[in-house]
Motif scaffolding. Structure first.
Motif, PDB file in Angstrom:
ATOM      1  N   GLY A   1       0.871  -1.045  -0.018  1.00 17.59           N
ATOM      2  CA  GLY A   1      -0.062   0.103   0.089  1.00 17.59           C
ATOM      3  C   GLY A   1       0.754   1.148  -0.003  1.00 17.59           C
ATOM      4  N   GLU A   2       0.431   2.177   0.505  1.00 20.59           N
ATOM      5  CA  GLU A   2       1.379   3.521   0.719  1.00 20.59           C
ATOM      6  C   GLU A   2       1.431   3.635   2.196  1.00 20.59           C
ATOM      7  OE1 GLU A   2       2.038   5.240  -2.057  1.00 20.59           O
ATOM      8  OE2 GLU A   2       1.071   4.026  -3.293  1.00 20.59           O
TER       9      GLU A   2
ATOM     10  N   ILE B   1      -0.101   3.442   7.304  1.00 19.36           N
ATOM     11  CA  ILE B   1      -0.378   2.739   6.137  1.00 19.36           C
ATOM     12  C   ILE B   1      -1.809   2.587   5.652  1.00 19.36           C
ATOM     13  CG2 ILE B   1      -0.082   0.337   5.170  1.00 19.36           C
ATOM     14  CD1 ILE B   1       2.593   1.235   6.445  1.00 19.36           C
ATOM     15  N   PHE B   2      -1.839   3.027   4.199  1.00 17.75           N
ATOM     16  CA  PHE B   2      -3.179   3.300   3.694  1.00 17.75           C
ATOM     17  C   PHE B   2      -3.182   2.828   2.313  1.00 17.75           C
ATOM     18  CE2 PHE B   2      -0.741   7.032   3.356  1.00 17.75           C
ATOM     19  CZ  PHE B   2      -0.638   7.511   2.034  1.00 17.75           C
ATOM     20  N   GLU B   3      -4.429   2.265   1.847  1.00 14.90           N
ATOM     21  CA  GLU B   3      -4.588   1.782   0.373  1.00 14.90           C
ATOM     22  C   GLU B   3      -5.391   2.859  -0.477  1.00 14.90           C
ATOM     23  OE1 GLU B   3      -3.696  -0.891  -2.458  1.00 14.90           O
ATOM     24  OE2 GLU B   3      -3.134  -1.237  -0.283  1.00 14.90           O
ATOM     25  N   PRO B   4      -4.687   3.334  -1.431  1.00 17.87           N
ATOM     26  CA  PRO B   4      -5.470   4.431  -2.156  1.00 17.87           C
ATOM     27  C   PRO B   4      -6.509   3.681  -2.952  1.00 17.87           C
ATOM     28  CG  PRO B   4      -3.325   4.074  -3.155  1.00 17.87           C
ATOM     29  CD  PRO B   4      -3.156   3.250  -1.835  1.00 17.87           C
ATOM     30  N   PRO B   5      -7.526   4.310  -3.212  1.00 14.08           N
ATOM     31  CA  PRO B   5      -8.676   3.481  -4.389  1.00 14.08           C
ATOM     32  C   PRO B   5      -8.000   3.517  -5.612  1.00 14.08           C
ATOM     33  CG  PRO B   5      -9.215   5.992  -3.904  1.00 14.08           C
ATOM     34  CD  PRO B   5      -7.955   5.594  -2.868  1.00 14.08           C
ATOM     35  N   ARG B   6      -8.322   2.327  -6.214  1.00 16.61           N
ATOM     36  CA  ARG B   6      -7.605   1.909  -7.463  1.00 16.61           C
ATOM     37  C   ARG B   6      -8.790   1.920  -8.663  1.00 16.61           C
ATOM     38  NH1 ARG B   6      -3.412  -2.857  -5.860  1.00 16.61           N
ATOM     39  NH2 ARG B   6      -2.454  -1.638  -4.105  1.00 16.61           N
TER      40      ARG B   6
ATOM     41  N   THR C   1     -18.269 -13.010 -15.936  1.00 17.82           N
ATOM     42  CA  THR C   1     -17.336 -14.021 -15.705  1.00 17.82           C
ATOM     43  C   THR C   1     -15.813 -13.663 -16.066  1.00 17.82           C
ATOM     44  OG1 THR C   1     -17.640 -14.522 -18.018  1.00 17.82           O
ATOM     45  CG2 THR C   1     -18.932 -15.734 -16.624  1.00 17.82           C
ATOM     46  N   GLU C   2     -15.763 -12.517 -16.553  1.00 21.33           N
ATOM     47  CA  GLU C   2     -14.328 -11.730 -16.702  1.00 21.33           C
ATOM     48  C   GLU C   2     -13.636 -11.064 -15.595  1.00 21.33           C
ATOM     49  OE1 GLU C   2     -13.555  -9.836 -20.564  1.00 21.33           O
ATOM     50  OE2 GLU C   2     -15.668  -9.220 -20.346  1.00 21.33           O
ATOM     51  N   THR C   3     -14.561 -10.981 -14.563  1.00 21.37           N
ATOM     52  CA  THR C   3     -14.133 -10.125 -13.363  1.00 21.37           C
ATOM     53  C   THR C   3     -13.125 -10.928 -12.604  1.00 21.37           C
ATOM     54  OG1 THR C   3     -16.612  -9.368 -12.972  1.00 21.37           O
ATOM     55  CG2 THR C   3     -15.265  -9.335 -10.964  1.00 21.37           C
ATOM     56  N   PRO C   4     -13.091 -12.055 -12.347  1.00 23.49           N
ATOM     57  CA  PRO C   4     -11.923 -12.709 -11.507  1.00 23.49           C
ATOM     58  C   PRO C   4     -10.486 -12.396 -12.122  1.00 23.49           C
ATOM     59  CG  PRO C   4     -13.712 -14.272 -11.566  1.00 23.49           C
ATOM     60  CD  PRO C   4     -14.112 -13.278 -12.534  1.00 23.49           C
ATOM     61  N   ASP C   5     -10.390 -12.508 -13.469  1.00 18.76           N
ATOM     62  CA  ASP C   5      -9.285 -12.308 -14.134  1.00 18.76           C
ATOM     63  C   ASP C   5      -8.646 -10.950 -14.071  1.00 18.76           C
ATOM     64  OD1 ASP C   5      -8.657 -14.884 -14.760  1.00 18.76           O
ATOM     65  OD2 ASP C   5     -10.053 -14.727 -16.500  1.00 18.76           O
ATOM     66  N   ILE C   6      -9.563 -10.223 -14.120  1.00 19.79           N
ATOM     67  CA  ILE C   6      -9.542  -8.330 -14.062  1.00 19.79           C
ATOM     68  C   ILE C   6      -9.129  -8.041 -12.860  1.00 19.79           C
ATOM     69  CG2 ILE C   6     -10.498  -6.181 -14.447  1.00 19.79           C
ATOM     70  CD1 ILE C   6     -12.115  -7.273 -16.819  1.00 19.79           C
ATOM     71  N   THR C   7      -9.952  -8.473 -11.857  1.00 25.65           N
ATOM     72  CA  THR C   7      -9.589  -8.070 -10.448  1.00 25.65           C
ATOM     73  C   THR C   7      -8.055  -8.677  -9.925  1.00 25.65           C
ATOM     74  OG1 THR C   7     -10.967  -9.726  -9.499  1.00 25.65           O
ATOM     75  CG2 THR C   7     -11.953  -7.575  -9.858  1.00 25.65           C
ATOM     76  N   ALA C   8      -7.717  -9.624 -10.341  1.00 29.04           N
ATOM     77  CA  ALA C   8      -6.363 -10.333  -9.997  1.00 29.04           C
ATOM     78  C   ALA C   8      -5.406  -9.400 -10.159  1.00 29.04           C
ATOM     79  CB  ALA C   8      -6.197 -11.662 -10.632  1.00 29.04           C
ATOM     80  N   ARG C   9      -5.717  -8.553 -11.159  1.00 26.68           N
ATOM     81  CA  ARG C   9      -4.337  -7.528 -11.537  1.00 26.68           C
ATOM     82  C   ARG C   9      -4.339  -6.280 -10.692  1.00 26.68           C
ATOM     83  NH1 ARG C   9      -5.563 -11.118 -14.985  1.00 26.68           N
ATOM     84  NH2 ARG C   9      -4.193 -11.857 -16.867  1.00 26.68           N
ATOM     85  N   ILE C  10      -5.337  -6.210  -9.650  1.00 22.23           N
ATOM     86  CA  ILE C  10      -5.304  -5.176  -8.781  1.00 22.23           C
ATOM     87  C   ILE C  10      -3.852  -4.953  -8.058  1.00 22.23           C
ATOM     88  CG2 ILE C  10      -6.259  -4.096  -6.749  1.00 22.23           C
ATOM     89  CD1 ILE C  10      -8.912  -5.103  -7.747  1.00 22.23           C
ATOM     90  N   CYS C  11      -3.478  -6.330  -7.464  1.00 25.03           N
ATOM     91  CA  CYS C  11      -2.145  -6.241  -7.014  1.00 25.03           C
ATOM     92  C   CYS C  11      -1.281  -7.396  -7.416  1.00 25.03           C
ATOM     93  CB  CYS C  11      -2.321  -6.445  -5.418  1.00 25.03           C
ATOM     94  SG  CYS C  11      -1.059  -6.619  -4.147  1.00 25.03           S
TER      95      CYS C  11
END
Length: 128
Positions: A16-17, A36-41, A53-63
């Motif tokens: 995070g930051e 320690i804070f996590e900015p909105p992404r 059905t694409e949601t799991p693959d897209i959200t996996a790239r958040i971190c």
């Protein structure tokens, strides 16, 4: 008595930051704040107009350090919305996946992000 303040607005190598504030009066530390804070992404915007059905693959790239947590959160949300309950061996396999990510995340965080700084190296490449 002399007062000194140390203020670090941006900490590197934290998840995070981060920011640090230390106040010293004389030879004693009188106040310490570690933030320690996590900015909105705003990943929600990437999901608009997509198939659910694409949601799991897209959200996996958040971190890049902990993709499974985000991916599985999306899967759990979809299952909840659809009224699906998962149990048995699949639930146990998911638990193993989470545990594997925790091990990977901790090893990455300790040895690649923190150890070089603690041991006086500028980065993990030079440490190796």
């Amino acid at each position: 008595m002399k007062t000194k303040t140390i203020k670090v607005d941006y900490l590197a190598r934290v998840e995070g930051e981060g920011a640090l504030y230390v106040k010293i009066k004389g030879d004693k530390v009188t106040d310490v704040k570690l933030k320690i804070f996590e900015p909105p992404r705003f990943f929600e915007a990437f999901l608009r107009g997509r198939m659910f059905t694409e949601t799991p693959d897209i959200t996996a790239r958040i971190c890049g350090i902990c993709p499974v947590a985000y991916q599985m959160s999306a899967v759990h949300a979809m299952e909840h919305a659809l009224g699906v309950t998962v149990g048995g061996q699949l639930r146990e396999l998911r638990r193993l996946l989470y545990c594997g990510e925790w091990i990977e995340s901790h090893v990455l965080h300790i040895y690649l992000l923190n150890a070089p700084g603690f041991l006086g190296y500028p980065d993990a490449i030079r440490l190796a």
